[in-house]
Write an enzyme that holds these catalytic residues in place. Structure first.
Site, PDB file in Angstrom:
ATOM      1  N   GLY A 113       0.836  -1.205   0.000  1.00 55.63           N
ATOM      2  CA  GLY A 113       0.000   0.000   0.000  1.00 55.63           C
ATOM      3  C   GLY A 113       0.867   1.249   0.000  1.00 55.63           C
ATOM      4  CB  THR A 114       3.828   2.134   2.061  1.00 59.82           C
ATOM      5  OG1 THR A 114       3.086   1.863   3.237  1.00 59.82           O
ATOM      6  CG2 THR A 114       4.728   3.329   2.276  1.00 59.82           C
ATOM      7  CG  ASP A 136       2.054 -10.118   4.899  1.00 59.57           C
ATOM      8  OD1 ASP A 136       2.114 -10.822   5.921  1.00 59.57           O
ATOM      9  OD2 ASP A 136       1.173  -9.265   4.706  1.00 59.57           O
ATOM     10  CG  HIS A 180      -5.264 -10.710   4.809  1.00 58.78           C
ATOM     11  ND1 HIS A 180      -6.298 -11.521   5.177  1.00 58.78           N
ATOM     12  CD2 HIS A 180      -5.176  -9.747   5.757  1.00 58.78           C
ATOM     13  CE1 HIS A 180      -6.837 -11.066   6.293  1.00 58.78           C
ATOM     14  NE2 HIS A 180      -6.153  -9.983   6.670  1.00 58.78           N
ATOM     15  NE  ARG A 258      -7.906 -28.442  22.844  1.00 62.84           N
ATOM     16  CZ  ARG A 258      -8.866 -29.356  23.004  1.00 62.84           C
ATOM     17  NH1 ARG A 258      -9.594 -29.740  21.956  1.00 62.84           N
ATOM     18  NH2 ARG A 258      -9.103 -29.886  24.180  1.00 62.84           N
ATOM     19  NE  ARG A 267       1.859  -5.977  12.260  1.00 62.72           N
ATOM     20  CZ  ARG A 267       0.693  -5.434  11.898  1.00 62.72           C
ATOM     21  NH1 ARG A 267       0.006  -5.980  10.918  1.00 62.72           N
ATOM     22  NH2 ARG A 267       0.228  -4.365  12.482  1.00 62.72           N
TER      23      ARG A 267
HETATM   24  O1  F6P Z   1       1.673  -6.259   7.781  1.00 66.29           O
HETATM   25  C1  F6P Z   1       0.961  -7.171   6.999  1.00 66.29           C
HETATM   26  C2  F6P Z   1      -0.058  -7.836   7.854  1.00 66.29           C
HETATM   27  O2  F6P Z   1       0.678  -8.340   8.904  1.00 66.29           O
HETATM   28  C3  F6P Z   1      -0.930  -8.926   7.263  1.00 66.29           C
HETATM   29  O3  F6P Z   1      -0.354 -10.187   7.162  1.00 66.29           O
HETATM   30  C4  F6P Z   1      -2.095  -8.889   8.194  1.00 66.29           C
HETATM   31  O4  F6P Z   1      -3.218  -9.501   7.685  1.00 66.29           O
HETATM   32  C5  F6P Z   1      -2.288  -7.429   8.382  1.00 66.29           C
HETATM   33  O5  F6P Z   1      -0.983  -6.882   8.336  1.00 66.29           O
HETATM   34  C6  F6P Z   1      -3.069  -7.041   9.598  1.00 66.29           C
HETATM   35  O6  F6P Z   1      -2.663  -5.827  10.121  1.00 66.29           O
HETATM   36  P1  F6P Z   1      -3.570  -4.734  10.829  1.00 66.29           P
HETATM   37  O7  F6P Z   1      -4.559  -5.450  11.676  1.00 66.29           O
HETATM   38  O8  F6P Z   1      -2.572  -3.947  11.613  1.00 66.29           O
HETATM   39  O9  F6P Z   1      -4.213  -3.933   9.766  1.00 66.29           O
END
Ligand code: F6P
Length: 341
Positions: A113-114, A136, A180, A258, A267
């Protein structure tokens, strides 16, 4: 004598380990190697909209190499997004604020996005350099983003820990990692952690294939199994991938199952040595580009080399796992179930 350049730096999008190492790489190189002035921009593109700046000197960049998160803060502000109130005004405001602050260039550290916003700002005539980060590892044009190695380490360590508890209880353990759209983290952590089943968004799975595989494993005297999945695999809306897959497996295989969702643990915290090196090198290279006035580029890594490519080529494209990626083939060769025939 030519006036020293004034550069702004921002971190945008989801955070990841290594952001501070990159800020330090940019800042120290700019100050010490080139005598530039460095200004931190708060909370990603929000800081540019609100003229929210943090002056950075060498002292403020010391001691942050190993710190998780970002000292500048971050946000998911997307100034070019069409469906908000100030859709047309935000890019204009950023241009005005850039001029007002007297920036010669802005370094944008972020993910897909950036890089898209960065390329649009460059197209608007601003001097921009992009540095790719994300756990990712899905930024198009670079073999690796920093943040990925640290998240891989955390995810692998978590899978290792699940092995022993899975074995004690003779259970199937489903572990969901982030991703995602791209399955790099699930694929790499799944392989590094010895996962029996690995599911990634790029490969459409068949639950019957997975369940038959797990039944065969159980019959052949393997009392427990580890299933590593990416959060973005196909599932009903509003349900986590792990919840869905664990339910389907328990129902279809008849073995107690489970789930664990790793979430934001992936992160946080200190970057690995590999990420510290990559982030520092990306940061330093970004400033070399600024010194040469090679604006409109994103720093990238190809093989062992760090170089750059035009931001307009990257602009929001995703780097996904190819269907026949060598690690996918190796996983299959090792008897790992990828959920496909
Ligand atoms: O930074 C990428 C990521 O970690 C994706 O894998 C994850 O789905 C998403 O960010 C979620 O980030 P946030 O909840 O901060 O928007």
């Amino acid at each position: 004598m030519e006036k020293a350049k004034k550069i702004g730096i921002l971190t945008a999008g989801g955070d990841c380990p290594g952001l501070n190492a990159a800020l330090r790489g940019v800042g120290k190189t700019a100050i010490l190697k080139y005598g530039m002035e460095v200004v931190g921009i708060s909370s990603g593109f929000l800081g540019l909209l609100h003229n929210d700046y943090i002056p950075l000197d060498e002292a403020s960049l010391s001691g942050i190499l190993t710190l998780g998160g970002t000292i500048l803060g971050t946000s998911r502000e997307k100034p070019f997004k069409k469906n908000h109130q100030l859709a047309n005004e935000k890019p204009q405001l950023i241009k005005e604020n850039y001029q007002k602050a007297g920036f010669d260039c802005i370094v944008c550290i972020g993910g897909n996005g950036t890089m898209r916003t960065a390329s649009l700002l460059a197209a608007e005539g601003l001097n921009i350099i992009g540095i790719p980060k994300t756990i990712d590892n899905d930024v198009w044009g670079t073999d690796q983003t920093f943040g990925f190695d640290s998240a891989l380490y955390i995810a692998t360590e978590s899978i290792d820990r699940l092995h022993s508890t899975a074995n004690s209880h003779k259970r199937i353990m489903v572990i969901e990692v982030m991703g995602h759209h791209a399955g790099w983290l699930a694929l790499y952590a799944g392989m590094a952690g010895g996962g029996d089943v690995i599911l990634i968004p790029e490969l459409e799975y068949d639950i019957n294939i997975i369940n038959n595989y797990l039944k065969t494993r159980a019959k052949s005297g393997k009392p427990y199994s580890i299933v590593v999945i990416a959060e973005g695999i196909k599932k009903p809306k509003g349900m986590s991938a792990a919840t869905y897959i664990a339910e389907k497996i328990e129902e279809g295989v008849g073995i107690e199952t489970r789930k664990t969702i790793l979430g934001y643990i992936q992160r946080g915290g200190s970057p690995t040595p590999t990420d510290r090196l990559l982030a520092s090198s990306f940061g330093a290279y970004a400033v070399d580009l600024i010194a040469r006035e090679e604006y409109g580029n994103m720093v990238m890594k190809k093989g062992e080399n760090i170089s750059s490519l035009p931001l307009k080529k990257v602009g929001g494209k995703l780097r996904l796992v190819p269907e026949h990626h060598s690690l996918v083939e190796k996983a299959r060769g090792l008897g790992v179930c990828m959920g496909t025939p």
